[in-house]
Design a protein around this motif. Structure first.
Motif, mmCIF file in Angstrom:
data_model
loop_
_atom_site.group_PDB
_atom_site.id
_atom_site.type_symbol
_atom_site.label_atom_id
_atom_site.label_comp_id
_atom_site.label_asym_id
_atom_site.label_seq_id
_atom_site.Cartn_x
_atom_site.Cartn_y
_atom_site.Cartn_z
ATOM 1 N N ALA A 56 0.858 -1.175 0.000
ATOM 2 C CA ALA A 56 0.000 0.000 0.000
ATOM 3 C C ALA A 56 0.901 1.234 0.000
ATOM 4 C CB ALA A 56 -0.921 -0.026 1.214
ATOM 5 N N ARG A 57 1.527 1.473 -1.133
ATOM 6 C CA ARG A 57 2.389 2.648 -1.172
ATOM 7 C C ARG A 57 2.100 3.486 -2.417
ATOM 8 N NH1 ARG A 57 6.911 1.469 -4.385
ATOM 9 N NH2 ARG A 57 7.092 -0.746 -4.836
ATOM 10 N N LEU A 58 2.658 4.691 -2.391
ATOM 11 C CA LEU A 58 2.395 5.637 -3.469
ATOM 12 C C LEU A 58 3.575 5.693 -4.422
ATOM 13 C CD1 LEU A 58 0.780 8.449 -1.327
ATOM 14 C CD2 LEU A 58 -0.365 6.902 -2.920
ATOM 15 N N LEU A 59 3.335 6.293 -5.583
ATOM 16 C CA LEU A 59 4.407 6.451 -6.569
ATOM 17 C C LEU A 59 4.968 7.863 -6.450
ATOM 18 C CD1 LEU A 59 2.369 4.865 -9.508
ATOM 19 C CD2 LEU A 59 3.952 3.700 -7.946
ATOM 20 N N GLU A 60 6.139 8.040 -7.017
ATOM 21 C CA GLU A 60 6.788 9.357 -6.976
ATOM 22 C C GLU A 60 5.949 10.366 -7.773
ATOM 23 O OE1 GLU A 60 9.406 11.666 -5.421
ATOM 24 O OE2 GLU A 60 9.476 9.504 -5.026
ATOM 25 N N PRO A 61 5.548 11.483 -7.172
ATOM 26 C CA PRO A 61 4.792 12.482 -7.950
ATOM 27 C C PRO A 61 5.676 13.097 -9.043
ATOM 28 C CG PRO A 61 4.696 12.964 -5.597
ATOM 29 C CD PRO A 61 5.721 11.886 -5.766
ATOM 30 N N ASP A 62 5.051 13.542 -10.124
ATOM 31 C CA ASP A 62 5.789 14.166 -11.213
ATOM 32 C C ASP A 62 4.971 15.381 -11.667
ATOM 33 O OD1 ASP A 62 7.060 14.934 -13.476
ATOM 34 O OD2 ASP A 62 6.909 12.999 -14.517
ATOM 35 N N LEU A 63 5.219 16.502 -11.001
ATOM 36 C CA LEU A 63 4.390 17.691 -11.268
ATOM 37 C C LEU A 63 4.628 18.246 -12.672
ATOM 38 C CD1 LEU A 63 4.320 19.571 -7.842
ATOM 39 C CD2 LEU A 63 2.500 18.285 -8.946
ATOM 40 N N ASP A 64 5.830 18.003 -13.225
ATOM 41 C CA ASP A 64 6.083 18.487 -14.589
ATOM 42 C C ASP A 64 5.084 17.879 -15.571
ATOM 43 O OD1 ASP A 64 8.129 19.976 -13.754
ATOM 44 O OD2 ASP A 64 9.730 18.612 -14.407
ATOM 45 N N ARG A 65 4.768 16.619 -15.317
ATOM 46 C CA ARG A 65 3.872 15.909 -16.240
ATOM 47 C C ARG A 65 2.477 16.529 -16.260
ATOM 48 N NH1 ARG A 65 4.349 10.348 -14.435
ATOM 49 N NH2 ARG A 65 2.143 10.211 -13.933
ATOM 50 N N ILE A 66 2.058 17.032 -15.117
ATOM 51 C CA ILE A 66 0.693 17.591 -15.075
ATOM 52 C C ILE A 66 0.724 19.122 -15.148
ATOM 53 C CG2 ILE A 66 -0.247 15.599 -13.842
ATOM 54 C CD1 ILE A 66 -0.317 17.296 -11.289
ATOM 55 N N ALA A 67 1.931 19.681 -15.430
ATOM 56 C CA ALA A 67 2.064 21.146 -15.455
ATOM 57 C C ALA A 67 1.084 21.815 -16.432
ATOM 58 C CB ALA A 67 3.504 21.537 -15.782
ATOM 59 N N PRO A 68 0.900 21.262 -17.671
ATOM 60 C CA PRO A 68 -0.054 21.935 -18.578
ATOM 61 C C PRO A 68 -1.466 22.008 -17.986
ATOM 62 C CG PRO A 68 1.292 20.332 -19.781
ATOM 63 C CD PRO A 68 1.588 20.135 -18.333
ATOM 64 N N SER A 69 -1.885 20.950 -17.290
ATOM 65 C CA SER A 69 -3.220 20.972 -16.681
ATOM 66 C C SER A 69 -3.248 21.966 -15.516
ATOM 67 C CB SER A 69 -3.599 19.592 -16.147
ATOM 68 O OG SER A 69 -3.663 18.676 -17.199
ATOM 69 N N LEU A 70 -2.155 22.021 -14.758
ATOM 70 C CA LEU A 70 -2.121 22.947 -13.623
ATOM 71 C C LEU A 70 -2.185 24.398 -14.105
ATOM 72 C CD1 LEU A 70 0.519 21.302 -11.233
ATOM 73 C CD2 LEU A 70 -1.976 21.194 -11.132
ATOM 74 N N GLU A 71 -1.517 24.636 -15.235
ATOM 75 C CA GLU A 71 -1.539 25.994 -15.796
ATOM 76 C C GLU A 71 -2.981 26.426 -16.092
ATOM 77 O OE1 GLU A 71 0.687 27.414 -19.566
ATOM 78 O OE2 GLU A 71 2.092 26.259 -18.307
ATOM 79 N N VAL A 72 -3.728 25.502 -16.711
ATOM 80 C CA VAL A 72 -5.139 25.801 -17.009
ATOM 81 C C VAL A 72 -5.892 26.013 -15.690
ATOM 82 C CG1 VAL A 72 -7.264 24.933 -18.046
ATOM 83 C CG2 VAL A 72 -5.065 24.458 -19.128
ATOM 84 N N ALA A 73 -5.621 25.146 -14.726
ATOM 85 C CA ALA A 73 -6.329 25.237 -13.450
ATOM 86 C C ALA A 73 -6.059 26.584 -12.778
ATOM 87 C CB ALA A 73 -5.895 24.101 -12.533
ATOM 88 N N PHE A 74 -4.812 27.039 -12.830
ATOM 89 C CA PHE A 74 -4.486 28.293 -12.159
ATOM 90 C C PHE A 74 -5.143 29.488 -12.870
ATOM 91 C CE2 PHE A 74 -0.326 26.154 -10.596
ATOM 92 C CZ PHE A 74 -1.060 25.468 -9.623
ATOM 93 N N ALA A 75 -5.319 29.355 -14.195
ATOM 94 C CA ALA A 75 -6.027 30.427 -14.920
ATOM 95 C C ALA A 75 -7.525 30.371 -14.630
ATOM 96 C CB ALA A 75 -5.770 30.292 -16.419
ATOM 97 N N HIS A 76 -8.083 29.166 -14.668
ATOM 98 C CA HIS A 76 -9.533 29.031 -14.502
ATOM 99 C C HIS A 76 -9.975 29.255 -13.053
ATOM 100 C CE1 HIS A 76 -10.195 26.409 -18.368
ATOM 101 N NE2 HIS A 76 -9.620 27.567 -18.606
ATOM 102 N N TYR A 77 -9.079 28.968 -12.097
ATOM 103 C CA TYR A 77 -9.421 29.108 -10.661
ATOM 104 C C TYR A 77 -8.254 29.822 -9.992
ATOM 105 C CZ TYR A 77 -11.936 25.248 -12.683
ATOM 106 O OH TYR A 77 -12.670 24.491 -13.553
ATOM 107 N N PRO A 78 -8.152 31.145 -10.161
ATOM 108 C CA PRO A 78 -6.950 31.876 -9.757
ATOM 109 C C PRO A 78 -6.567 31.656 -8.288
ATOM 110 C CG PRO A 78 -8.433 33.280 -11.014
ATOM 111 C CD PRO A 78 -9.160 32.003 -10.811
ATOM 112 N N ALA A 79 -7.541 31.421 -7.432
ATOM 113 C CA ALA A 79 -7.195 31.245 -6.020
ATOM 114 C C ALA A 79 -6.317 30.012 -5.817
ATOM 115 C CB ALA A 79 -8.473 31.115 -5.169
#
Ligand SMILES: Cc1cc2nc3c(=O)[nH]c(=O)nc-3n(C[C@H](O)[C@H](O)[C@H](O)COP(=O)(O)OP(=O)(O)OC[C@H]3O[C@@H](n4cnc5c(N)ncnc54)[C@H](O)[C@@H]3O)c2cc1C
Length: 814
Positions: free
Chosen positions: A289-312
């Protein structure tokens, strides 16, 4: 630990626990669940717990609804807190097409009993103040959305099951499975052996490996999936304080994002384009029951949209990032049901939305095991929708495509490219040269329509009419006025032979079997009198038959046939697959054309409508049936694969003076509409009776067949409560014109009274046609005032009591 039991459920995730619970609820209480580690130790423990009712398949939607409604019940019965939050949810549309898609979802929801509302961006902002209005055009609000605690839910199922007598063995690993001659199972675990009548593979992340224990390669692949949780946000606190409500959930399609409140902050997950399979070949047994290494670079394009759509969100601190694996099938829906050809072997795996779907999966499987049928239309998640073509590599290609398109629209005329071409027939190259636009079904390439020479063989994807429209019209006219040729290999073909063939087939099928040299159309029913299959049955000798049916149902139907075969070996049943491939000639000049290359007399007295004969076409031996789905004069020619190319070339060559044209599946489906011919999966499914579907002519009560008693009971009780009907619909004007796709609601007198099963534009008669089910009392020709809701607009629809083309059927028989 018990050494003998009725069922061993392998896997204690949310799905296995639900199966166990539903088995006990259905009355099977001598059942056990075996879990390698602790309950939830696979993908369940780190799930985000989100749940929603919408699914592309309305039948799966119903099961999602059921799942969500079940949580209160198991929470109360078990005393286990499931942390049920139902703040409702928004689906945010950022394009016109997505808004159209939402309108269709709202419409479907009407006959599914869902309370879905289309709201403006301002209204969406009012309930979800984090969003930036400029990015959206509208939203769908669903009050039945929320989240639960995945661990709480799993334990609640297990507690309820235990209360009813089930047992749960933790820290017990199933290492091998072997079947005895009587169909029962020896389940080998590291804590001892259990003899079981049935096994259920609910192995989640290890479902593939559990399948391999018995030589099965299930089309399942795990993907890495990430979500993050923010620190507490003042905006969230302000919303909670001012409304007294939790933030609703939100799906943001363009960012591939889902977002919801998690305690005082927000949880944001992504289905990123750069998706990554996890352990693509083999899941290690020692994965805990363990987690994998996060990779924020991989989801960066989605995060960019999220930060624009939900500025807070851009300024909120990130508290934690979760990256965990969970499993998918090639189309993203679960794999549930019995395995063809292996007795008492069941699967419930590839459940990618276990918290939305787990309850429905458990219910359907438990019904299936205890009553012989799921009791619901679950083809959308039936393991039988995949065949042997769905190899490990195919699954990998399709799952990655599906994951990265999770929030994309798949248009009704869209064909997805991954894993293609995989299965082709010998004339694939010729048809490609003829500029075929290809689709795929059951892994097999099939020509949809033919683009003009020199134009790119590509179709614009749309909910409206595409660039195929005028080309398909030309193909339909060629068939009705001259003669067309098309590929028919995309039928399933079966061979039934042996001394017991006649008696057995007769007990499986509703119609009288044809005489030697003839074809009969027939239905196959389940004991509840619902349509399990629809076939053309050709008889070539007293004890030899060919059956032609739906290709995507090949495993589904052959599973049914094989499960009912007599054990005395008197019947041989064979799936022919692409061992026979086909071409069809259709149209008024088809006989003249075919006659020019055969010595067999094709005049009607010697070769009647529905005859089936072995003839030579040129030098090529072929089985030829005089029938076509276009409802015109025509022939289906079946040959072994090595002959198909020569046959096609010959017919094209001699066909020139007759005006022979290639036509594709789109034209064939258009032509069948003007004959009101139903089709498997749409008009004919195992939720409809033959009386409802209007195929009474396939029923002959001069022999006993499965389901006969149920049909007789339906008749005795006053006949069917609903009926399949054909409508002519006003489809709108110009670019706004849209034909039905299927699953639209039918309105009458301001009420939703039924639904559309399929339809489209019938090019030859120039009408927009829809087929669907309405209550029997409304199915009378005199009833007027129907409307069909197409992309948010209620379009007037007129009942069409008889086929629009050749209602007397003279063309087929001439
Ligand atoms: C990051 C993340 C977020 C998610 N968010 C959501 C969400 O918001 N909503 C949602 O609905 N879903 C979500 N999911 C998906 C959800 O986790 C899965 O749908 C669900 O867990 C599937 O449950 P399962 O029971 O099929 O599989 P699993 O949870 O993998 O359970 C299988 C069990 O079988 C056991 N097992 C396997 N082989 C054997 C054997 N040979 N012997 C004994 N035991 C065996 C394993 O130990 C395991 O406990 C998320 C997943 C991830 C990774």
């Amino acid at each position: 630990m018990k050494t003998s039991t009725q069922v061993v459920v392998i896997g204690g995730g949310v799905v296995g626990a639900s199966v166990l619970y539903h088995l006990t609820k259905a009355g099977w209480t001598d059942v056990v669940l075996v879990e390698r580690k602790e309950l939830t130790a696979g993908s369940t423990w780190h799930a985000a717990g989100g749940m929603h009712t919408l699914n592309g398949d309305p039948n799966v939607s119903k099961l999602q609804q059921y799942t969500i409604e079940l949580y209160k019940e198991i929470e109360a019965a078990s005393g286990q807190d499931c942390s049920i939050h139902l703040p409702g949810g928004l689906m945010l549309a950022d394009t016109v097409e997505r808004l159209d898609w939402l309108k269709m979802a709202v419409a479907r929801g009407r006959y599914l009993g869902m309370d879905l509302q289309l709201i403006s961006v301002a209204e969406a902002k009012a309930v979800f103040p984090l969003l930036e209005e400029q990015y959206f055009l509208g939203a769908l609000y669903d009050p039945v959305e929320g989240h639960v605690d995945p661990s709480g839910v799993t334990h609640a199922y297990a507690i309820c099951a235990r209360q009813a007598g089930a047992e749960v063995y933790r820290n017990t690993w199933v290492s091998a499975l072997s079947q005895r001659a009587d169909g029962t199972w020896d389940v080998v675990t590291d804590q001892g052996e259990i003899h079981a009548e049935h096994i259920v593979n609910a192995g989640g992340l290890w479902a593939r490996e559990v399948g391999r224990m018995i030589g099965l390669e299930l089309p399942v692949l795990a993907m890495e999936h990430m979500y993050l949780v923010t620190e507490d946000m003042p905006e969230v606190a302000a919303h909670n304080a001012s409304t007294g409500h939790e933030m609703p959930m939100a799906l943001d399609f363009s960012g591939e994002i889902y977002i919801r409140q998690e305690q005082g902050g927000m949880l944001l997950g992504t289905y990123e384009q750069a998706c990554v399979p996890w352990s693509p070949k083999q899941t290690p047994w020692d994965f805990g029951a363990r987690l994998l290494e996060p990779d924020l670079d991989r989801i960066a394009p989605s995060l960019e949209v999220a930060f624009a759509h939900y500025p807070a969100m851009a300024t909120a601190g990130i508290k934690r990032v979760i990256n965990g694996p969970f499993t998918f099938s090639p189309d993203g829906n679960p794999l549930v049901g019995p395995i063809r050809g292996i007795r008492n072997c069941w699967v419930a795996c590839a459940v990618m939305a276990g918290l939305s779907q787990g309850g429905g999966v458990g219910l359907a499987l438990a019904n299936w095991m205890t009553q012989g049928e799921p009791g619901l239309d679950v083809f959308g998640m039936d393991v039988a929708r995949y065949g042997d073509y769905a190899t490990l590599a195919y699954t990998n290609a399709k799952v990655r495509e599906n994951y990265s398109r999770r929030f994309r629209i798949t248009f009704p005329n869209e064909e997805l490219p991954a894993g293609r071409p995989l299965r082709t027939t010998p004339i694939y190259g010729r048809l490609t040269e003829a500029n075929a636009v290809w689709g795929a079904s059951f892994g097999l390439e099939q020509p949809l329509w033919f683009q003009a020479a020199g134009e790119p063989a590509v179709e614009n994807v749309t909910f409206h009419r595409s660039n195929a429209f005028s080309r398909v019209a030309d193909e339909c006219h060629a068939v009705r006025e001259r003669v067309g040729i098309t590929e028919t290999s995309n039928f399933a073909k079966y061979e039934v032979s042996g001394p017991g063939a006649e008696t057995w087939l007769s007990s499986m099928l509703t119609n009288r079997l044809p005489a030697v040299g003839r074809i009969a159309l027939s239905a196959m029913l389940n004991p509840a009198g619902r349509i399990e299959g629809e076939f053309s049955v050709a008889r070539t000798a007293t004890d030899h038959f060919f059956l032609f049916g739906s290709l995507p149902a090949e495993v589904y139907h052959s599973r049914w046939f094989m499960a009912h075969l007599p054990v005395d070996g008197s019947v041989t049943f064979r799936v022919i697959g692409l061992g026979l491939v086909g071409l069809s000639l259709a149209g008024p000049r088809s006989r003249d054309l075919l006659q020019s290359v055969t010595d067999t007399d094709l005049s009607t007295p010697s070769f009647k409508f529905m005859d089936f004969k072995r003839i030579d076409v040129g030098m090529i031996p072929a089985w030829v049936g005089r029938m076509t789905y276009s409802g015109d004069l025509g022939y289906e020619l079946w040959v072994t694969p090595e002959h198909q190319l020569a046959l096609y070339d010959l017919l094209k060559l001699v066909g020139q003076p007759y005006g022979l044209a290639d036509f594709g599946l789109r034209a064939l489906l258009s032509l069948r509409l003007e004959k009101s011919f139903g089709t498997w999966f749409r008009e004919y499914r195992n939720i409809y009776s033959p009386l409802e579907a209007g195929i009474d002519r396939y029923l002959k009560f001069d022999h006993d067949f499965i389901g006969r008693a149920a049909v007789e009971a339906e008749q005795a009780a006053g006949g069917p409560k609903r009926r399949l009907v054909t409508f002519v619909v006003q489809p709108g004007e110009g670019a706004e014109a849209a034909d039905v796709i299927g699953d639209e609601p039918v309105w009458h007198d301001g009420q939703v009274v039924g639904w559309i099963t399929s339809g489209g534009y019938a090019h030859y008669v120039q009408r927009s046609v829809a087929m669907g089910y309405v209550p029997t009392e409304l199915a009378a020709p005199s009833v007027t005032g129907f409307e069909v809701e197409i992309i948010g607009v209620r379009r007037p629809a007129q009942l069409q009591p008889e086929p629009l083309f050749d209602p007397a059927g003279r063309r087929m028989r001439q």
